[in-house]
Design a protein around this motif. Structure first.
Motif, PDB file in Angstrom:
ATOM      1  N   SER A 164     -11.732   0.632  42.268  1.00 15.90           N
ATOM      2  CA  SER A 164     -11.033   0.002  41.155  1.00 15.90           C
ATOM      3  C   SER A 164     -12.098  -0.551  40.218  1.00 15.90           C
ATOM      4  CB  SER A 164     -10.146  -1.145  41.641  1.00 15.90           C
ATOM      5  OG  SER A 164      -9.140  -0.657  42.498  1.00 15.90           O
ATOM      6  N   VAL A 165     -11.879  -0.397  38.928  1.00 18.92           N
ATOM      7  CA  VAL A 165     -12.830  -0.918  37.945  1.00 18.92           C
ATOM      8  C   VAL A 165     -12.091  -1.811  36.963  1.00 18.92           C
ATOM      9  CG1 VAL A 165     -14.392   1.057  38.158  1.00 18.92           C
ATOM     10  CG2 VAL A 165     -12.604   1.100  36.432  1.00 18.92           C
ATOM     11  N   MET A 166     -12.842  -2.687  36.365  1.00 21.19           N
ATOM     12  CA  MET A 166     -12.271  -3.580  35.364  1.00 21.19           C
ATOM     13  C   MET A 166     -11.950  -2.778  34.101  1.00 21.19           C
ATOM     14  SD  MET A 166     -11.887  -6.335  36.651  1.00 21.19           S
ATOM     15  CE  MET A 166     -12.364  -7.662  37.657  1.00 21.19           C
ATOM     16  N   PRO A 167     -11.022  -3.269  33.296  1.00 20.03           N
ATOM     17  CA  PRO A 167     -10.625  -2.534  32.088  1.00 20.03           C
ATOM     18  C   PRO A 167     -11.790  -2.216  31.141  1.00 20.03           C
ATOM     19  CG  PRO A 167      -9.056  -4.279  32.526  1.00 20.03           C
ATOM     20  CD  PRO A 167     -10.187  -4.465  33.493  1.00 20.03           C
ATOM     21  N   ASP A 168     -12.748  -3.134  31.020  1.00 24.40           N
ATOM     22  CA  ASP A 168     -13.866  -2.864  30.109  1.00 24.40           C
ATOM     23  C   ASP A 168     -14.750  -1.723  30.616  1.00 24.40           C
ATOM     24  OD1 ASP A 168     -14.682  -4.595  32.177  1.00 24.40           O
ATOM     25  OD2 ASP A 168     -16.278  -5.466  30.958  1.00 24.40           O
ATOM     26  N   LEU A 169     -14.942  -1.632  31.936  1.00 27.93           N
ATOM     27  CA  LEU A 169     -15.714  -0.524  32.481  1.00 27.93           C
ATOM     28  C   LEU A 169     -14.936   0.782  32.342  1.00 27.93           C
ATOM     29  CD1 LEU A 169     -18.135   0.692  33.874  1.00 27.93           C
ATOM     30  CD2 LEU A 169     -17.169  -0.048  36.071  1.00 27.93           C
ATOM     31  N   HIS A 170     -13.636   0.729  32.562  1.00 24.26           N
ATOM     32  CA  HIS A 170     -12.811   1.933  32.379  1.00 24.26           C
ATOM     33  C   HIS A 170     -12.924   2.441  30.943  1.00 24.26           C
ATOM     34  CE1 HIS A 170      -9.080   4.193  31.553  1.00 24.26           C
ATOM     35  NE2 HIS A 170      -9.386   4.731  32.717  1.00 24.26           N
ATOM     36  N   ALA A 201     -17.149   9.684  28.367  1.00 23.33           N
ATOM     37  CA  ALA A 201     -16.608  11.039  28.501  1.00 23.33           C
ATOM     38  C   ALA A 201     -16.403  11.669  27.127  1.00 23.33           C
ATOM     39  CB  ALA A 201     -15.303  11.015  29.288  1.00 23.33           C
ATOM     40  N   ALA A 202     -15.964  10.863  26.161  1.00 25.26           N
ATOM     41  CA  ALA A 202     -15.804  11.375  24.793  1.00 25.26           C
ATOM     42  C   ALA A 202     -17.159  11.720  24.190  1.00 25.26           C
ATOM     43  CB  ALA A 202     -15.077  10.344  23.932  1.00 25.26           C
ATOM     44  N   PHE A 203     -18.152  10.879  24.421  1.00 30.33           N
ATOM     45  CA  PHE A 203     -19.512  11.137  23.940  1.00 30.33           C
ATOM     46  C   PHE A 203     -20.074  12.411  24.575  1.00 30.33           C
ATOM     47  CE2 PHE A 203     -24.155  10.115  24.346  1.00 30.33           C
ATOM     48  CZ  PHE A 203     -24.482  10.313  23.017  1.00 30.33           C
ATOM     49  N   TYR A 204     -19.829  12.575  25.862  1.00 30.92           N
ATOM     50  CA  TYR A 204     -20.261  13.782  26.576  1.00 30.92           C
ATOM     51  C   TYR A 204     -19.629  15.018  25.947  1.00 30.92           C
ATOM     52  CZ  TYR A 204     -21.052  17.045  30.413  1.00 30.92           C
ATOM     53  OH  TYR A 204     -21.423  18.134  31.158  1.00 30.92           O
ATOM     54  N   ALA A 205     -18.327  14.956  25.708  1.00 32.21           N
ATOM     55  CA  ALA A 205     -17.615  16.094  25.108  1.00 32.21           C
ATOM     56  C   ALA A 205     -18.165  16.420  23.729  1.00 32.21           C
ATOM     57  CB  ALA A 205     -16.124  15.798  25.020  1.00 32.21           C
ATOM     58  N   LYS A 206     -18.453  15.400  22.945  1.00 29.07           N
ATOM     59  CA  LYS A 206     -19.011  15.619  21.611  1.00 29.07           C
ATOM     60  C   LYS A 206     -20.415  16.217  21.701  1.00 29.07           C
ATOM     61  CE  LYS A 206     -19.998  13.247  17.295  1.00 29.07           C
ATOM     62  NZ  LYS A 206     -20.025  11.966  16.584  1.00 29.07           N
ATOM     63  N   SER A 207     -21.189  15.771  22.668  1.00 28.33           N
ATOM     64  CA  SER A 207     -22.570  16.242  22.826  1.00 28.33           C
ATOM     65  C   SER A 207     -22.646  17.675  23.329  1.00 28.33           C
ATOM     66  CB  SER A 207     -23.327  15.331  23.799  1.00 28.33           C
ATOM     67  OG  SER A 207     -23.417  14.024  23.294  1.00 28.33           O
ATOM     68  N   TYR A 208     -21.759  18.030  24.267  1.00 32.52           N
ATOM     69  CA  TYR A 208     -21.839  19.337  24.909  1.00 32.52           C
ATOM     70  C   TYR A 208     -20.717  20.293  24.527  1.00 32.52           C
ATOM     71  CZ  TYR A 208     -25.494  17.307  27.762  1.00 32.52           C
ATOM     72  OH  TYR A 208     -26.651  16.711  28.183  1.00 32.52           O
ATOM     73  N   GLY A 209     -19.740  19.805  23.747  1.00 32.72           N
ATOM     74  CA  GLY A 209     -18.647  20.670  23.335  1.00 32.72           C
ATOM     75  C   GLY A 209     -17.740  21.067  24.474  1.00 32.72           C
ATOM     76  N   ARG A 210     -17.704  20.249  25.502  1.00 30.24           N
ATOM     77  CA  ARG A 210     -16.884  20.560  26.677  1.00 30.24           C
ATOM     78  C   ARG A 210     -16.342  19.269  27.272  1.00 30.24           C
ATOM     79  NH1 ARG A 210     -19.691  23.718  31.459  1.00 30.24           N
ATOM     80  NH2 ARG A 210     -19.380  21.920  32.783  1.00 30.24           N
ATOM     81  N   ASP A 211     -15.031  19.200  27.392  1.00 25.08           N
ATOM     82  CA  ASP A 211     -14.410  18.021  28.003  1.00 25.08           C
ATOM     83  C   ASP A 211     -14.612  18.048  29.509  1.00 25.08           C
ATOM     84  OD1 ASP A 211     -13.357  16.897  25.658  1.00 25.08           O
ATOM     85  OD2 ASP A 211     -11.587  18.172  25.750  1.00 25.08           O
ATOM     86  N   GLU A 212     -14.973  16.901  30.047  1.00 25.85           N
ATOM     87  CA  GLU A 212     -15.052  16.715  31.499  1.00 25.85           C
ATOM     88  C   GLU A 212     -14.327  15.411  31.813  1.00 25.85           C
ATOM     89  OE1 GLU A 212     -16.143  18.660  33.781  1.00 25.85           O
ATOM     90  OE2 GLU A 212     -17.397  20.069  32.713  1.00 25.85           O
ATOM     91  N   PRO A 213     -13.499  15.406  32.829  1.00 28.95           N
ATOM     92  CA  PRO A 213     -12.817  14.163  33.172  1.00 28.95           C
ATOM     93  C   PRO A 213     -13.806  13.131  33.711  1.00 28.95           C
ATOM     94  CG  PRO A 213     -12.282  15.877  34.767  1.00 28.95           C
ATOM     95  CD  PRO A 213     -13.115  16.518  33.692  1.00 28.95           C
ATOM     96  N   VAL A 214     -13.471  11.884  33.511  1.00 28.01           N
ATOM     97  CA  VAL A 214     -14.319  10.794  33.986  1.00 28.01           C
ATOM     98  C   VAL A 214     -14.610  10.961  35.473  1.00 28.01           C
ATOM     99  CG1 VAL A 214     -14.382   8.299  34.392  1.00 28.01           C
ATOM    100  CG2 VAL A 214     -13.603   9.175  32.191  1.00 28.01           C
ATOM    101  N   THR A 215     -13.615  11.393  36.229  1.00 27.27           N
ATOM    102  CA  THR A 215     -13.794  11.538  37.679  1.00 27.27           C
ATOM    103  C   THR A 215     -14.857  12.569  38.034  1.00 27.27           C
ATOM    104  OG1 THR A 215     -11.945  13.098  37.756  1.00 27.27           O
ATOM    105  CG2 THR A 215     -11.470  10.784  38.264  1.00 27.27           C
ATOM    106  N   GLU A 216     -15.122  13.514  37.145  1.00 27.52           N
ATOM    107  CA  GLU A 216     -16.187  14.496  37.377  1.00 27.52           C
ATOM    108  C   GLU A 216     -17.535  13.976  36.914  1.00 27.52           C
ATOM    109  OE1 GLU A 216     -16.018  17.510  38.937  1.00 27.52           O
ATOM    110  OE2 GLU A 216     -13.965  16.958  39.442  1.00 27.52           O
TER     111      GLU A 216
END
Length: 72
Positions: free
Chosen positions: A20-26, A33-48
């Motif tokens: 469980s994580v606090m809302p700010d960490l979530h 994850a959004a930054f990752y998708a923008k950087s690599y052009g590929r969505d990855e879920p946070v869990t990955e």
């Protein structure tokens, strides 16, 4: 022992952890994850992304790496 250069692969059975994580960490993880998708052009879920992030963190902690390798 077999005459093969490649050593036997380690156990790669995934271990499931529930946290469980606090809302700010979530929110920060979601933003990452959004930054990752923008950087690599590929969505990855946070869990990955979390296992890779934790692995990178542990590998970059010199004190931990040294202690784990048997140093002081």
């Amino acid at each position: 022992m077999a005459d093969i250069k490649l050593p036997q692969l380690p156990d790669r059975t995934p271990m499931k952890l529930t946290i469980s994580v606090m809302p700010d960490l979530h929110q920060a993880l979601t933003d990452y994850a959004a930054f990752y998708a923008k950087s690599y052009g590929r969505d990855e879920p946070v869990t990955e992304l979390i296992p890779a992030m934790l692995g990178a963190f542990l590998e970059s902690d010199r004190g931990f790496v040294r202690t784990r390798a048997g140093g002081k």
